[in-house]
Design an enzyme around this catalytic site. Sequence first.
Site, PDB file in Angstrom:
ATOM      1  N   HIS A   1       0.886   5.303   1.208  1.00  0.00           N
ATOM      2  CA  HIS A   1       0.162   6.279   2.037  1.00  0.00           C
ATOM      3  C   HIS A   1       0.941   7.602   2.006  1.00  0.00           C
ATOM      4  O   HIS A   1       2.171   7.592   2.122  1.00  0.00           O
ATOM      5  CB  HIS A   1       0.026   5.761   3.474  1.00  0.00           C
ATOM      6  CG  HIS A   1      -0.734   6.711   4.345  1.00  0.00           C
ATOM      7  ND1 HIS A   1      -2.097   6.887   4.209  1.00  0.00           N
ATOM      8  CD2 HIS A   1      -0.331   7.547   5.317  1.00  0.00           C
ATOM      9  CE1 HIS A   1      -2.498   7.805   5.082  1.00  0.00           C
ATOM     10  NE2 HIS A   1      -1.450   8.219   5.772  1.00  0.00           N
TER      11      HIS A   1
ATOM     12  N   ASN B   1       0.862  -1.188   0.000  1.00  0.00           N
ATOM     13  CA  ASN B   1       0.000   0.000   0.000  1.00  0.00           C
ATOM     14  C   ASN B   1       0.892   1.230   0.000  1.00  0.00           C
ATOM     15  O   ASN B   1       2.016   1.190   0.514  1.00  0.00           O
ATOM     16  CB  ASN B   1      -0.880  -0.002   1.256  1.00  0.00           C
ATOM     17  CG  ASN B   1      -1.822   1.191   1.300  1.00  0.00           C
ATOM     18  OD1 ASN B   1      -2.493   1.496   0.312  1.00  0.00           O
ATOM     19  ND2 ASN B   1      -1.879   1.893   2.425  1.00  0.00           N
TER      20      ASN B   1
ATOM     21  N   SER C   1       4.993   6.812   2.168  1.00  0.00           N
ATOM     22  CA  SER C   1       5.507   5.503   2.590  1.00  0.00           C
ATOM     23  C   SER C   1       4.843   4.407   1.768  1.00  0.00           C
ATOM     24  O   SER C   1       3.643   4.458   1.511  1.00  0.00           O
ATOM     25  CB  SER C   1       5.153   5.231   4.061  1.00  0.00           C
ATOM     26  OG  SER C   1       5.530   6.295   4.894  1.00  0.00           O
TER      27      SER C   1
ATOM     28  N   ASP D   1      -3.189   1.478   7.292  1.00  0.00           N
ATOM     29  CA  ASP D   1      -1.911   2.177   7.089  1.00  0.00           C
ATOM     30  C   ASP D   1      -0.813   1.691   8.039  1.00  0.00           C
ATOM     31  O   ASP D   1       0.036   2.469   8.487  1.00  0.00           O
ATOM     32  CB  ASP D   1      -2.100   3.705   7.201  1.00  0.00           C
ATOM     33  CG  ASP D   1      -3.091   4.235   6.181  1.00  0.00           C
ATOM     34  OD1 ASP D   1      -3.130   3.691   5.063  1.00  0.00           O
ATOM     35  OD2 ASP D   1      -3.844   5.175   6.494  1.00  0.00           O
TER      36      ASP D   1
HETATM   37  C1  GRF Z   1      -2.473   8.877  -3.085  1.00  0.00           C
HETATM   38  O1  GRF Z   1      -2.118  10.042  -2.403  1.00  0.00           O
HETATM   39  C2  GRF Z   1      -2.172   7.662  -2.246  1.00  0.00           C
HETATM   40  O2  GRF Z   1      -1.054   7.819  -1.435  1.00  0.00           O
HETATM   41  C3  GRF Z   1      -3.402   7.564  -1.391  1.00  0.00           C
HETATM   42  O3  GRF Z   1      -4.464   7.908  -2.244  1.00  0.00           O
HETATM   43  C4  GRF Z   1      -3.980   8.756  -3.274  1.00  0.00           C
HETATM   44  C5  GRF Z   1      -4.354   8.102  -4.571  1.00  0.00           C
HETATM   45  O4  GRF Z   1      -4.077   8.919  -5.686  1.00  0.00           O
HETATM   46  N1  GRF Z   1      -3.510   6.250  -0.803  1.00  0.00           N
HETATM   47  P1  GRF Z   1      -4.081   8.293  -7.142  1.00  0.00           P
HETATM   48  O5  GRF Z   1      -5.448   7.654  -7.344  1.00  0.00           O
HETATM   49  O6  GRF Z   1      -2.981   7.283  -7.225  1.00  0.00           O
HETATM   50  O7  GRF Z   1      -3.879   9.448  -8.076  1.00  0.00           O
END
Ligand code: GRF
Length: 217
Positions: A111, A109, A138, A147
């Site tokens: 974050h 994942n 991260s 997370d």
């Molecule tokens: C990103 O900031 C990611 O870290 C978070 O959600 C957002 C997704 O953006 N989990 P995208 O759909 O990849 O443009």
Amino acid sequence: MTKKRVGVLISGRGSNLQALIDACGAPDFPAKIVLVVSNVPEAQGLVRAELAGIPTAAINHKDYPSREAFAAALDQALHSEEVELLCNAGFLRLHTEGFVTNWLNRHLNIHPSLLPAFKGLDTHRRVLEAGVTITGCSVHFVRCEMDSGPIVAQAAVAVQPGDSEESLSARVLQAEHHLYPHALKLVAGGILRVQGESVVGRTHPQAQPPLFSPPLD
Ligand code: GRF
């Protein structure tokens, strides 16, 4: 080189998915995306995958009577494409315990904070309210708690005076687009792996962590 078969889970825009698609285009990249699944049928990320010729599936959580039934449908789609490694990329559903167990240590994942700080939603607003001067992003292995899980790679991004949620999130997002392919390369290439609740292999020359943002375009 045998490439790891990767599935990507999305819910929206898919800019991180795009970064992974672009990285997987390199002949020496150790992974290829074989399926993109969205729980939101109109997600822009599905269009990105289609344009790249990657199979897609829209599996709407609203069509299932329970979280477990939705998780089973996800699992079935991933197994039908023989997915070996799973990446959440802006996937806005919490996984069930069973799903997390099925994909344990094969599931990443991203974050937009320096975990374990600022887990959860509205990350950049809370970062600004807290007055921290360095934030970042991260990539971690998925565990049941949101997370949380062994950290694969991080990139730091300076908070600048006058930053708004929009300006900060845009800068962190740029770092995410460098970090996620970097992390996937290390995991798919077998350079980093999980031992207990730790990630090992960091002495490998390619695994040196970027202390500050990787070079941005
Ligand atoms: C990103 O900031 C990611 O870290 C978070 O959600 C957002 C997704 O953006 N989990 P995208 O759909 O990849 O443009």
